[in-house]
Each structure stands twice: as structure tokens, then as C-alpha cells.
Enzyme design. Structure first.
Site, mmCIF file in Angstrom:
data_model
loop_
_atom_site.group_PDB
_atom_site.id
_atom_site.type_symbol
_atom_site.label_atom_id
_atom_site.label_comp_id
_atom_site.label_asym_id
_atom_site.label_seq_id
_atom_site.Cartn_x
_atom_site.Cartn_y
_atom_site.Cartn_z
ATOM 1 C CD GLU A 46 -0.634 -2.437 -5.434
ATOM 2 O OE1 GLU A 46 0.236 -3.285 -5.206
ATOM 3 O OE2 GLU A 46 -1.561 -2.195 -4.635
ATOM 4 C CB THR A 47 -1.549 4.714 -8.753
ATOM 5 O OG1 THR A 47 -1.311 5.257 -7.449
ATOM 6 C CG2 THR A 47 -2.350 5.707 -9.581
#
Length: 171
Positions: A46-47
Site C-alpha cells: 500500500e501507499t
């Protein structure tokens, strides 16, 4: 387009430890498609895309290369560690606005505590689903903890809890 982008190591005091997450501080709102592309470029699970609000709360959006997700614990922790490190937030209790709801985040030095929603049982997997899941991890029915079936639980984001008899089953 100007933005700051970082790779952060959550749950670790050292570089290349813990869970990595991308953390992006855009200067202006970004389209979802661009955030998805940036997350794909980072290649982490994830970012987080971080926006500081006028009331000193923090808006977080989480993206994978496939699209937006409701919540990501390690990206939340990474975001608040970064904001503290670069001087945008101080110690104390903060609010994070996410798609899964508002979270209380406590920051004290290098430590970040994140409140999660109480666990909610979404469903218990069927026997055939359990066999298939254990097989996917190279485990057998004998590796399962007695009397426990895999369950889908949510504290803001659904996860499968896979009970095993002991840690040796995972070796």
C-alpha cells in the site's frame, strides 16, 4: 506536478525492517487513477496519500496498484511517523480520516499508537474453504488449531484469521 514521496519502514527502528509503505505528500488533490499509478510505481502493498487538514487532522487515502483500499495499518503508522519526523505534527492525540472511518492516533516521540475499530466477525469459512486455504499455505488439517475455523474479521478492513496449532506449523 510537485509532491514529496517517501518509502517508510513501519514497525521498525531500522532501515529495511518492518513493513514498508509508500507515503506521498501531494501539494494538491490527485485523481484516483494517478494515485493508483504512483502506488504501482512504489510496488509496496500500500501507499498512503496524506493531506493535512485545516483543523490539524490528517486525511489518508490508501492505494495499491489495483485501486483504493479502505484502511492500511502499517501505512497509517508510517504516515504519522513521517509527519512527526519532518515536523508537520507534534506529539499528542491526532485524528486520521479514512474511508473506514475516523481513527485516533497517539504520537509520542518515535512511537505511534493507532486505535482500530472493534473486531467484527464477517463470516466463518466453510470446511471446504478452510481445506483450500490451508493447502494454499502448505498446511494440512492437522496444522489447524483444535476447534477453530478460519474467520473473516474486520477492524476497518477485512482479513482472514487462519488459526494454527503452534508456531512450528508455520516453519
Amino acid at each position: 506536478m510537485e509532491m514529496q514521496a517517501f518509502v517508510m519502514d513501519a514497525f521498525s527502528s531500522g532501515v529495511f525492517g518492518g513493513n514498508q509503505a509508500g507515503v506521498v505528500l501531494p501539494q494538491r488533490p490527485l485523481e484516483d487513477q494517478l494515485m493508483r499509478q504512483i502506488a504501482a510505481e512504489f510496488k509496496h502493498s500500500e501507499t498512503a496519500f496524506v493531506t493535512l487538514e485545516a483543523d490539524n487532522s490528517v486525511k489518508l487515502k490508501y492505494f495499491t496498484q489495483a485501486g483504493e483500499v479502505d484502511l492500511c495499518g502499517h501505512a497509517t503508522v508510517a504516515s504519522f511517523v513521517l509527519l512527526r519526523q519532518i515536523g508537520l505534527l507534534g506529539d499528542g492525540r491526532h485524528t486520521a480520516h479514512t474511508r473506514s472511518g475516523d481513527l485516533c492516533i497517539d504520537v509520542a516521540g518515535d512511537t505511534v499508537w493507532m486505535d482500530m475499530a472493534p473486531p467484527e466477525l464477517l463470516r466463518i469459512l466453510t470446511q471446504s474453504e478452510a481445506v483450500e486455504l490451508y493447502d494454499a499455505y502448505g498446511l494440512t488439517a492437522g496444522d489447524r488449531a483444535n476447534g477453530l475455523m478460519p474467520e473473516i474479521i474486520s477492524t476497518g478492513l477485512a482479513d482472514i484469521m487462519l488459526p494454527v496449532r503452534d508456531h512450528r506449523a508455520l516453519m
